[in-house]
Design a protein around this motif. Structure first.
Motif, PDB file in Angstrom:
ATOM      1  N   GLU A 268       0.909  -1.251  -0.036  1.00  0.00           N
ATOM      2  CA  GLU A 268       0.060   0.040   0.119  1.00  0.00           C
ATOM      3  C   GLU A 268       0.611   1.416  -0.006  1.00  0.00           C
ATOM      4  O   GLU A 268       0.551   2.215  -0.659  1.00  0.00           O
ATOM      5  CB  GLU A 268      -0.807   0.058   1.017  1.00  0.00           C
ATOM      6  CG  GLU A 268      -2.225  -1.017   0.819  1.00  0.00           C
ATOM      7  CD  GLU A 268      -2.982  -1.253   2.374  1.00  0.00           C
ATOM      8  OE1 GLU A 268      -3.136  -0.121   3.073  1.00  0.00           O
ATOM      9  OE2 GLU A 268      -3.392  -2.242   2.439  1.00  0.00           O
ATOM     10  N   CYS A 269       2.046   1.144   0.724  1.00  0.00           N
ATOM     11  CA  CYS A 269       2.998   2.243   0.615  1.00  0.00           C
ATOM     12  C   CYS A 269       4.025   1.958  -0.512  1.00  0.00           C
ATOM     13  O   CYS A 269       4.269   2.810  -1.315  1.00  0.00           O
ATOM     14  CB  CYS A 269       3.769   2.419   1.882  1.00  0.00           C
ATOM     15  SG  CYS A 269       2.608   3.016   3.188  1.00  0.00           S
ATOM     16  N   HIS A 270       4.720   0.854  -0.602  1.00  0.00           N
ATOM     17  CA  HIS A 270       5.738   0.487  -1.411  1.00  0.00           C
ATOM     18  C   HIS A 270       5.382   0.405  -2.845  1.00  0.00           C
ATOM     19  O   HIS A 270       6.254   0.508  -3.703  1.00  0.00           O
ATOM     20  CB  HIS A 270       6.687  -0.478  -0.765  1.00  0.00           C
ATOM     21  CG  HIS A 270       7.400  -0.030   0.466  1.00  0.00           C
ATOM     22  ND1 HIS A 270       8.562   0.770   0.547  1.00  0.00           N
ATOM     23  CD2 HIS A 270       7.300  -0.191   1.877  1.00  0.00           C
ATOM     24  CE1 HIS A 270       8.999   1.102   1.610  1.00  0.00           C
ATOM     25  NE2 HIS A 270       8.220   0.428   2.376  1.00  0.00           N
ATOM     26  N   GLY A 271       4.102  -0.011  -2.989  1.00  0.00           N
ATOM     27  CA  GLY A 271       3.809  -0.371  -4.333  1.00  0.00           C
ATOM     28  C   GLY A 271       2.763   0.857  -4.996  1.00  0.00           C
ATOM     29  O   GLY A 271       2.385   0.511  -6.039  1.00  0.00           O
ATOM     30  N   ASP A 272       2.890   1.969  -4.386  1.00  0.00           N
ATOM     31  CA  ASP A 272       1.884   3.026  -4.863  1.00  0.00           C
ATOM     32  C   ASP A 272       2.902   4.007  -5.414  1.00  0.00           C
ATOM     33  O   ASP A 272       3.670   4.676  -4.641  1.00  0.00           O
ATOM     34  CB  ASP A 272       1.206   3.551  -3.730  1.00  0.00           C
ATOM     35  CG  ASP A 272       0.054   4.357  -3.998  1.00  0.00           C
ATOM     36  OD1 ASP A 272       0.176   4.978  -5.273  1.00  0.00           O
ATOM     37  OD2 ASP A 272      -0.875   4.601  -3.245  1.00  0.00           O
ATOM     38  N   SER A 273       2.614   4.080  -6.580  1.00  0.00           N
ATOM     39  CA  SER A 273       3.536   5.238  -7.358  1.00  0.00           C
ATOM     40  C   SER A 273       3.304   6.551  -6.867  1.00  0.00           C
ATOM     41  O   SER A 273       3.927   7.679  -7.353  1.00  0.00           O
ATOM     42  CB  SER A 273       3.661   5.006  -9.060  1.00  0.00           C
ATOM     43  OG  SER A 273       2.115   5.188  -9.463  1.00  0.00           O
TER      44      SER A 273
ATOM     45  N   GLY B 286       4.354  -4.391  -7.280  1.00  0.00           N
ATOM     46  CA  GLY B 286       3.367  -5.207  -6.494  1.00  0.00           C
ATOM     47  C   GLY B 286       3.178  -6.444  -7.315  1.00  0.00           C
ATOM     48  O   GLY B 286       3.158  -7.631  -7.137  1.00  0.00           O
ATOM     49  N   VAL B 287       2.894  -5.825  -8.785  1.00  0.00           N
ATOM     50  CA  VAL B 287       2.408  -6.927  -9.690  1.00  0.00           C
ATOM     51  C   VAL B 287       3.599  -7.913 -10.156  1.00  0.00           C
ATOM     52  O   VAL B 287       3.450  -9.203 -10.052  1.00  0.00           O
ATOM     53  CB  VAL B 287       1.784  -6.066 -11.042  1.00  0.00           C
ATOM     54  CG1 VAL B 287       1.335  -7.365 -12.051  1.00  0.00           C
ATOM     55  CG2 VAL B 287       0.690  -5.369 -10.729  1.00  0.00           C
ATOM     56  N   GLN B 288       4.454  -7.371 -10.374  1.00  0.00           N
ATOM     57  CA  GLN B 288       5.909  -8.240 -10.768  1.00  0.00           C
ATOM     58  C   GLN B 288       6.390  -9.181  -9.493  1.00  0.00           C
ATOM     59  O   GLN B 288       6.378 -10.191  -9.762  1.00  0.00           O
ATOM     60  CB  GLN B 288       6.898  -7.161 -10.876  1.00  0.00           C
ATOM     61  CG  GLN B 288       7.911  -7.908 -11.780  1.00  0.00           C
ATOM     62  CD  GLN B 288       9.298  -6.873 -12.089  1.00  0.00           C
ATOM     63  OE1 GLN B 288       9.643  -5.927 -11.302  1.00  0.00           O
ATOM     64  NE2 GLN B 288       9.649  -6.988 -13.429  1.00  0.00           N
ATOM     65  N   PHE B 289       6.379  -8.306  -8.485  1.00  0.00           N
ATOM     66  CA  PHE B 289       6.415  -9.395  -7.103  1.00  0.00           C
ATOM     67  C   PHE B 289       5.649 -10.486  -6.919  1.00  0.00           C
ATOM     68  O   PHE B 289       6.102 -11.551  -6.726  1.00  0.00           O
ATOM     69  CB  PHE B 289       6.513  -8.446  -5.896  1.00  0.00           C
ATOM     70  CG  PHE B 289       6.959  -9.237  -4.666  1.00  0.00           C
ATOM     71  CD1 PHE B 289       8.097  -9.436  -4.383  1.00  0.00           C
ATOM     72  CD2 PHE B 289       5.987  -9.761  -3.793  1.00  0.00           C
ATOM     73  CE1 PHE B 289       8.665 -10.251  -3.271  1.00  0.00           C
ATOM     74  CE2 PHE B 289       6.193 -10.396  -2.558  1.00  0.00           C
ATOM     75  CZ  PHE B 289       7.729 -10.749  -2.368  1.00  0.00           C
ATOM     76  N   ALA B 290       4.333 -10.483  -7.287  1.00  0.00           N
ATOM     77  CA  ALA B 290       3.304 -11.274  -7.241  1.00  0.00           C
ATOM     78  C   ALA B 290       3.659 -12.529  -8.092  1.00  0.00           C
ATOM     79  O   ALA B 290       2.996 -13.510  -7.649  1.00  0.00           O
ATOM     80  CB  ALA B 290       1.827 -10.853  -7.285  1.00  0.00           C
ATOM     81  N   SER B 291       4.344 -12.286  -9.172  1.00  0.00           N
ATOM     82  CA  SER B 291       4.468 -13.299  -9.988  1.00  0.00           C
ATOM     83  C   SER B 291       5.762 -14.216  -9.642  1.00  0.00           C
ATOM     84  O   SER B 291       6.046 -14.894 -10.429  1.00  0.00           O
ATOM     85  CB  SER B 291       4.600 -12.819 -11.417  1.00  0.00           C
ATOM     86  OG  SER B 291       6.077 -12.028 -11.642  1.00  0.00           O
TER      87      SER B 291
END
Ligand code: HEC
Ligand code: HEC
Ligand code: HEC
Ligand code: HEC
Ligand code: HEC
Ligand code: HEC
Ligand code: HEC
Ligand code: HEC
Ligand code: HEC
Length: 390
Positions: free
Chosen positions: A37-42, A55-60
């Protein structure tokens, strides 16, 4: 850093929770989603900046399942606690990679995160971001070559257990190429093409590297004819230990143990019937290395190697197998290759010796083209009387 509204809201929310005693005092309290919510929010952190995590990349990735918490310990008061979250070392979970890295040239030179982005581990950082940091020349040459879209660094190099190109056998190098270029036989124009594919490296004709070097490998005798048997059977460290006992494999040829091979020592080795079961197989390669791959017209010219002249034929090594599968090379006295009758009876570079009759015959064969087909192997036959009997 400008605190954005959302940040404030979360801080206030977090503070309220802490005050109310709802927070749990462990890193697992904050889940990956919350971190993002903080680190993945541009709108929070600049995308691509150091504190932003996609976040999307990390999730994969394979790390997603264990979450951020598997590597970072963060208190509930983060980021207000002023504590810098720890970063777990990769060692904890990747023993194999750690072990491989420790056994190669990269040990102490390159760290996991030099090549891997811990938040996007499914691929490598791009070659220029990873390898290029330290090998800028190789990467630049590679990026301008046919291979930039067709082969990655790790198709030809093991990035974890890096072995110096000097300790890698020429056969191993050719094997990498053949893995993708299986059909490349050059039979249409290259006389004795099978012999050439085993007595030269692909890179000596297909990179813009310079100079000539010949490396002699110790092979088991029974497989001396590549055209018949198809492959070279290299003697292993164990084979040689059986021959020389505990004097060290190099004593097979380097009789006086000075770390250098004199022409006289080669002659001695060739004449020693105790060593009948082994012979030398020479492979020609180039002195400098390069990643500029292509088809170079001057290499289609037989004289590039065969009439290179005595000066070019001075650099020679004998490669001794080590216990771990790498090779150690000892330099051979200059001029040994020019004495194919006695010093190197298993390697004869047509047209490149001091023996005028042999050289002229050789050049005639090459110039004659077709005639050579029937004469093929002539030189091997000429020199064979000097080889030890089978
Ligand atoms: C409320 C927003 C917020 C949340 C939620 C949050 N962080 Fe942070 N994080 C920050 C801010 C702001 C900083 C920068 C702090 C600084 O520079 O002092 C930071 C810094 C970091 C750092 C870098 C420290 C360094 O070395 O500079 C790491 C690692 C980190 N956070 C991990 C996490 C993890 C893991 C989570 C979830 C468990 C998380 N954060 C949740 C806002 C947040
Ligand atoms: C596999 C372990 C691992 C996981 C999982 C992981 N990180 Fe990291 N993280 C690291 C390492 C190692 C670094 C240091 C990278 C560097 O120095 O280049 C880092 C750096 C960071 C930084 C920047 C700190 C800095 O100083 O540059 C932030 C922020 C961060 N991680 C947040 C997160 C968040 C959020 C998650 C979950 C979405 C997460 N990390 C998951 C290992 C991990
Ligand atoms: C908490 C355990 C843990 C830590 C710490 C950890 N990893 Fe992993 N990693 C895993 C697991 C589990 C996998 C998936 C199984 C596998 O491939 O081994 C994985 C897979 C990988 C992969 C392969 C990805 C793929 O798609 O095949 C790479 C590369 C990787 N990790 C790099 C790192 C690096 C670099 C670090 C340190 C920054 C690190 N890991 C730290 C658990 C961890
Ligand atoms: C010099 C660059 C480099 C370094 C340093 C490096 N790696 Fe790798 N790693 C690679 C490359 C390249 C691959 C292959 C990627 C591919 O095939 O897509 C790889 C693959 C992996 C894989 C997946 C395949 C496998 O071998 O299991 C894991 C896990 C991994 N690395 C973990 C690590 C860890 C942990 C470290 C630190 C101890 C580390 N790597 C250091 C470049 C590097
Ligand atoms: C098509 C196979 C191939 C690819 C792809 C490749 N290499 Fe090489 N590389 C080689 C060979 C073969 C040698 C040994 C050259 C020699 O023995 O003269 C070598 C040598 C090297 C060397 C040591 C000699 C020198 O030039 O300093 C480095 C470093 C290197 N490569 C890095 C890389 C990097 C980084 C990449 C990716 C950008 C890469 N290589 C891609 C085949 C390849
Ligand atoms: C952080 C720096 C660093 C990074 C990143 C790095 N290397 Fe290296 N690499 C080195 C150093 C230092 C050596 C040892 C040079 C030596 O001793 O001759 C080396 C050696 C090598 C060698 C052997 C060179 C030789 O003499 O034959 C190869 C091949 C190689 N690296 C490939 C790679 C590839 C491929 C990558 C990317 C996946 C990579 N390296 C990333 C620092 C790095
Ligand atoms: C991972 C697979 C792979 C490996 C390994 C590989 N290559 Fe290639 N190479 C290719 C592909 C694919 C092409 C592009 C073919 C094309 O353009 O027709 C190519 C192109 C080339 C070309 C250019 C051909 C032309 O038409 O100009 C040469 C020369 C070449 N490779 C030589 C080598 C040599 C020598 C090695 C070993 C050091 C090697 N390759 C290793 C896949 C590979
Ligand atoms: C004596 C020099 C020489 C050697 C050694 C050599 N090549 Fe070639 N190669 C050439 C020349 C010249 C051409 C272009 C003429 C042709 O197409 O046959 C070529 C063409 C190629 C091509 C592109 C044409 C095709 O077949 O698609 C590839 C790929 C190739 N070689 C790979 C290799 C590999 C792999 C090796 C090592 C096993 C190797 N070469 C060894 C000189 C050489
Ligand atoms: C890249 C260097 C190179 C090029 C170019 C080259 N050769 Fe060779 N040639 C060699 C090597 C090395 C040997 C093997 C010597 C040995 O093992 O005794 C060899 C062996 C031969 C032999 C076999 C001699 C014998 O013992 O039977 C003939 C014939 C030959 N080459 C002809 C040619 C012709 C014709 C061309 C041009 C179309 C050519 N070569 C191009 C390096 C080269």
């Amino acid at each position: 850093m400008v605190l954005k509204a959302k940040f404030l809201i979360i801080c206030i929310f977090g503070f309220t929770m802490s005050v109310a005693g709802i927070g749990i005092n462990s890193s697992s309290a904050m889940e990956t989603d919350e971190c993002l919510e903080c680190h993945g929010d541009s709108s929070f952190f600049d995308e691509g900046g150091p504190l932003y995590v996609d976040g999307v990349q990390f999730a994969s990735t394979k790390h997603a399942e264990d979450g951020c918490g598997s590597c970072h310990y963060v208190t509930d008061d983060h980021p207000d606690d002023g504590v810098q979250p720890e970063k777990e070392s990769c060692d904890m979970c990747h023993e194999d990679a750690v072990d491989e890295l420790a056994r190669g040239l990269h040990a102490g030179n390159a760290e996991c995160i030099d090549c891997h982005d811990p938040h996007a581990v499914q691929g490598l950082k791009s070659p220029d971001e990873s390898c290029g940091m330290c090998h800028d020349e190789a990467v630049e040459e590679y990026l301008n070559s046919h291979h930039s879209k067709n082969a990655v660094c790790s198709d030809c190099h093991s990035p974890h257990k890096v072995i110096s190109h000097l300790e890698t056998s020429d056969f191993e190098k050719n094997k990498q190429c053949i893995a993708c270029h299986e059909g490349a036989g050059h039979s249409e124009w290259l006389l004795r093409n099978k012999l050439h594919m085993q007595a030269t490296t692909c890179i000596s004709c297909h990179t813009d590297s310079k100079g000539i070097v010949v490396t002699m490998y110790i092979e088991k005798r029974e497989d001396v004819e590549p055209d018949k048997k198809g492959g070279i059977a290299l003697a292993t460290y164990r084979d040689l230990t059986q021959l020389v006992g505990d004097k060290g494999v190099q004593s097979l040829i380097d009789a006086n143990g000075d770390g250098f091979i004199a022409t006289a020592e080669l002659k001695e080795f060739n004449g020693n019937s105790k060593y009948d079961s082994v012979g030398l197989w020479g492979v020609l390669s180039t002195k400098t290395s390069s990643h500029v791959y292509g088809v170079f017209e001057d290499r289609r010219d037989c004289s590039f190697c065969h009439a290179a002249g005595p000066k070019a034929m001075q650099t020679c090594y004998v490669a001794f197998p080590n216990q771990d599968g790498t090779f150690s090379k000892l330099a051979v006295e200059e001029g040994a290759l020019l004495d194919p009758l006695f010093a190197t009876p298993d390697f004869y570079m047509v047209g490149s010796t001091r023996n005028n009759i042999l050289s002229i015959l050789g050049l005639l064969i090459i110039a004659g083209g077709l005639g050579a087909a029937s004469l093929h192997g002539t030189f091997r036959i000429l020199t064979r009387k000097n080889r030890r009997k089978h």
